[in-house]
Design an enzyme around this catalytic site. Structure first.
Site, PDB file in Angstrom:
ATOM      1  N   CYS A  59       0.822  -1.215   0.000  1.00 23.89           N
ATOM      2  CA  CYS A  59       0.000   0.000   0.000  1.00 23.89           C
ATOM      3  C   CYS A  59       0.853   1.260   0.000  1.00 23.89           C
ATOM      4  O   CYS A  59       0.657   2.155  -0.821  1.00 23.89           O
ATOM      5  CB  CYS A  59      -0.923   0.001   1.210  1.00 23.89           C
ATOM      6  SG  CYS A  59      -1.929   1.503   1.336  1.00 23.89           S
ATOM      7  N   CYS A 101      -1.567   1.588  -3.009  1.00 23.49           N
ATOM      8  CA  CYS A 101      -2.615   2.597  -2.817  1.00 23.49           C
ATOM      9  C   CYS A 101      -2.095   4.026  -2.803  1.00 23.49           C
ATOM     10  O   CYS A 101      -2.620   4.889  -3.499  1.00 23.49           O
ATOM     11  CB  CYS A 101      -3.349   2.361  -1.504  1.00 23.49           C
ATOM     12  SG  CYS A 101      -3.506   0.658  -0.987  1.00 23.49           S
ATOM     13  N   LYS A 142      -0.168   5.222  -6.101  1.00 24.59           N
ATOM     14  CA  LYS A 142      -1.125   5.171  -7.208  1.00 24.59           C
ATOM     15  C   LYS A 142      -2.145   6.300  -7.102  1.00 24.59           C
ATOM     16  O   LYS A 142      -2.474   6.947  -8.103  1.00 24.59           O
ATOM     17  CB  LYS A 142      -1.835   3.815  -7.219  1.00 24.59           C
ATOM     18  CG  LYS A 142      -2.873   3.657  -8.323  1.00 24.59           C
ATOM     19  CD  LYS A 142      -3.629   2.353  -8.143  1.00 24.59           C
ATOM     20  CE  LYS A 142      -4.391   2.325  -6.853  1.00 24.59           C
ATOM     21  NZ  LYS A 142      -5.052   1.037  -6.581  1.00 24.59           N
ATOM     22  N   TYR A 153      -9.725  -3.555 -10.881  1.00 23.49           N
ATOM     23  CA  TYR A 153      -9.557  -2.162 -10.458  1.00 23.49           C
ATOM     24  C   TYR A 153      -8.166  -1.636 -10.793  1.00 23.49           C
ATOM     25  O   TYR A 153      -8.020  -0.467 -11.178  1.00 23.49           O
ATOM     26  CB  TYR A 153      -9.884  -2.002  -8.977  1.00 23.49           C
ATOM     27  CG  TYR A 153      -8.874  -2.559  -8.008  1.00 23.49           C
ATOM     28  CD1 TYR A 153      -7.877  -1.752  -7.465  1.00 23.49           C
ATOM     29  CD2 TYR A 153      -8.931  -3.895  -7.603  1.00 23.49           C
ATOM     30  CE1 TYR A 153      -6.953  -2.246  -6.562  1.00 23.49           C
ATOM     31  CE2 TYR A 153      -8.007  -4.392  -6.708  1.00 23.49           C
ATOM     32  CZ  TYR A 153      -7.020  -3.572  -6.195  1.00 23.49           C
ATOM     33  OH  TYR A 153      -6.102  -4.078  -5.301  1.00 23.49           O
ATOM     34  N   GLU A 195      -7.692   1.597 -13.185  1.00 24.57           N
ATOM     35  CA  GLU A 195      -7.081   2.786 -12.591  1.00 24.57           C
ATOM     36  C   GLU A 195      -5.868   3.248 -13.395  1.00 24.57           C
ATOM     37  O   GLU A 195      -5.728   4.435 -13.721  1.00 24.57           O
ATOM     38  CB  GLU A 195      -6.695   2.496 -11.141  1.00 24.57           C
ATOM     39  CG  GLU A 195      -7.902   2.414 -10.222  1.00 24.57           C
ATOM     40  CD  GLU A 195      -7.580   1.957  -8.817  1.00 24.57           C
ATOM     41  OE1 GLU A 195      -8.423   2.158  -7.922  1.00 24.57           O
ATOM     42  OE2 GLU A 195      -6.489   1.387  -8.605  1.00 24.57           O
ATOM     43  N   HIS A 231     -27.415  21.350  -0.298  1.00 23.67           N
ATOM     44  CA  HIS A 231     -27.516  21.856  -1.672  1.00 23.67           C
ATOM     45  C   HIS A 231     -26.625  23.089  -1.867  1.00 23.67           C
ATOM     46  O   HIS A 231     -26.484  23.907  -0.955  1.00 23.67           O
ATOM     47  CB  HIS A 231     -28.978  22.224  -1.953  1.00 23.67           C
ATOM     48  CG  HIS A 231     -29.218  22.741  -3.317  1.00 23.67           C
ATOM     49  ND1 HIS A 231     -29.250  21.932  -4.434  1.00 23.67           N
ATOM     50  CD2 HIS A 231     -29.439  24.015  -3.769  1.00 23.67           C
ATOM     51  CE1 HIS A 231     -29.487  22.677  -5.495  1.00 23.67           C
ATOM     52  NE2 HIS A 231     -29.602  23.947  -5.115  1.00 23.67           N
ATOM     53  N   GLU A 274     -26.111  15.230  -2.406  1.00 20.25           N
ATOM     54  CA  GLU A 274     -27.527  15.376  -2.065  1.00 20.25           C
ATOM     55  C   GLU A 274     -28.402  14.411  -2.852  1.00 20.25           C
ATOM     56  O   GLU A 274     -29.526  14.101  -2.437  1.00 20.25           O
ATOM     57  CB  GLU A 274     -27.997  16.812  -2.288  1.00 20.25           C
ATOM     58  CG  GLU A 274     -28.092  17.236  -3.739  1.00 20.25           C
ATOM     59  CD  GLU A 274     -28.616  18.669  -3.879  1.00 20.25           C
ATOM     60  OE1 GLU A 274     -29.649  18.981  -3.294  1.00 20.25           O
ATOM     61  OE2 GLU A 274     -27.961  19.457  -4.591  1.00 20.25           O
TER      62      GLU A 274
END
Length: 450
Positions: free
Chosen positions: A45, A50, A53, A180, A184, A439, A444
């Site tokens: 990682c 992670c 990357k 993934y 990515e 908002h 939302e």
């Protein structure tokens, strides 16, 4: 707590996220701890996964941000990109985190041994230097590595490990895989100017994610110019006289590229660890078999993280390491709950999801209600970008309990983290309906779906 007949109370093999957490917390509980790491503290990682990357993802996204800025009134000149500057700064950050992880272990009293270690028995470890030590408990946290196909010419390809160390952005790159990691890096290299082609043995990308969400990513990716070749099995790579790589595959014509990257899964690092000598059982993938407490079939040997092939995510490995330490040394029996673990794909745009997909929910519950918001984010509207976001909420048809939330769009992962708490807590759609919208935001839409 300590047992004088052993050199250590705990010996950890591997200083990645899971091993580091287990070592640190065990030492804090008063255990005598040693950690063997043959490369660098931090594991996949921090060093080659992670963290670096995600920094590349941030860097690549500026390509779109700079273009969009002109629509927002900024006089942005044509900009050049320097791969070496980006990767150099990324490596500096990796070095910083590596030092922080190292300091954390040392501060808590754990001994770091920068050598390879292998088991020679249920309580015995031999280091590369030849030194042999004993431990009451041994924790295997050696992680996993990228899988490399065995096709002819595979030595010409790279994996995600080497992608960070390329001299420059390839003009043409072929990425094998559709998970993934593949998607990515496809987004990263495309945004940085490469011609990207993904090939996959099946006809799907991101298997396991909600079908409607992953289809939206495929549609957006193709619109941006990424090329996909499905039902394509690697047959070989040949280096041409000009240095280009000619890739042959089933069901498609060969293609010439400048770089081939394998993103075809990950393999547990259990070879040459001495598992046979210690009597530790592995599954068909080579992963260490463990029970709910991360204990192997040998009572003194445990395993956490990717080497167990449960859920290969850093936060899961950290929780497994924490649970191990609290259970074995903290007098606080703890087990990891693998239900409703959120996951994200840092593609362009991001995908994120938690809980059941629509098809999984229908198979298990039969009657389900699906709420959808398919919209164009406000920023994309003004930027003249036609990309649409898609949010889905899957609920039990009888109780309206939320079974899963899945989304694709800008900052999807950041938005999902809070929503994942609601799914984990077992809330209903009514709880979202009763929450006033914030908002104007993309988030939302989660409380406005009908």
């Amino acid at each position: 707590m300590t047992d004088a007949k052993y050199d250590y109370d705990l010996f950890v093999i591997g200083a990645g996220s899971g091993g580091t957490r287990a070592a640190r917390v065990s030492a804090a509980h008063g255990a005598r701890v040693a950690v063997a790491e043959e490369y660098r503290v931090g594991g996949t990682c921090v060093i080659r996964g992670c963290v670096p990357k995600k920094l590349l993802v941030y860097g690549a996204h500026f390509a779109e941000d700079l273009a969009d800025a002109r629509r927002f009134g900024w006089d942005v000149p044509d900009c050049s990109f320097d791969w070496k500057v980006l990767t150099g700064n990324v490596f500096e950050e990796v070095d910083r985190i590596n030092k922080a992880y190292t300091a954390t272990l040392e501060t808590h009293g754990a001994e770091i041994i920068h050598e390879r270690a292998e088991l020679t028995g249920p309580n015995n470890v031999r280091l590369a230097s030849g030194r042999e030590v004993t431990a009451k408990y041994i924790l295997i946290a050696s992680g996993a590595r990228p899988h490399i196909p065995t096709c002819p010419g595979h030595e010409y390809g790279i994996t995600s490990n080497e992608a960070f160390h390329l001299d420059s952005v390839p003009r043409r790159i072929l990425i094998a895989g559709a998970g993934y990691i593949a998607n990515e890096f496809a987004g990263i290299f495309h945004e940085l100017g490469a011609e990207v082609t993904l090939i996959n043995r099946s006809d799907q990308i991101l298997r396991g994610y909600d079908e409607q969400i992953r289809d939206r990513l495929l549609q957006i990716s193709m619109t941006k110019g990424l090329q996909f070749r499905f039902n394509a099995k690697f047959e070989g790579i040949e280096q041409q006289a000009d240095g280009a790589l000619k890739v042959s595959m089933s069901n498609h014509a060969p293609i010439e590229v400048d770089c081939v990257m394998f993103a075809t899964g990950r393999v547990p690092n259990t070879e040459n660890l001495g598992l046979d000598a210690a009597g530790v059982e592995t599954n068909e993938k080579g992963a260490v078999k463990v029970d709910e407490d991360s204990r192997s079939n040998v009572p003194s040997i445990y395993a956490v993280g990717d080497v167990t092939d449960r859920i290969q995510l850093t936060p899961v490995a950290i929780r497994e390491g924490q649970a191990f330490a609290d259970t074995v040394f903290g007098n606080k029996p703890t087990r990891v709950d693998y239900h409703c673990v959120p996951a994200a794909v840092f593609s362009h745009p991001q995908m994120a999801g938690v809980g059941m997909t629509e098809s999984q929910a229908k198979q298990k519950h039969g009657s389900v209600k699906v709420y959808v918001s398919d919209f164009r984010p406000m920023k994309n509207v003004l930027a003249g970008r036609n990309e649409r976001a898609l949010y889905k909420m899957i609920c039990d048809g009888e109780t309206n309990k939320i079974l899963g939330i899945h989304m694709i769009g800008p900052e999807a992962a950041e938005i999902l983290q809070a929503a994942a708490v609601a799914v984990k807590a077992g809330l209903t759609k009514d709880a979202f309906d009763q929450t006033v919208a914030l908002h104007p935001t993309m988030a939302e839409e989660l409380v406005l779906m009908k």
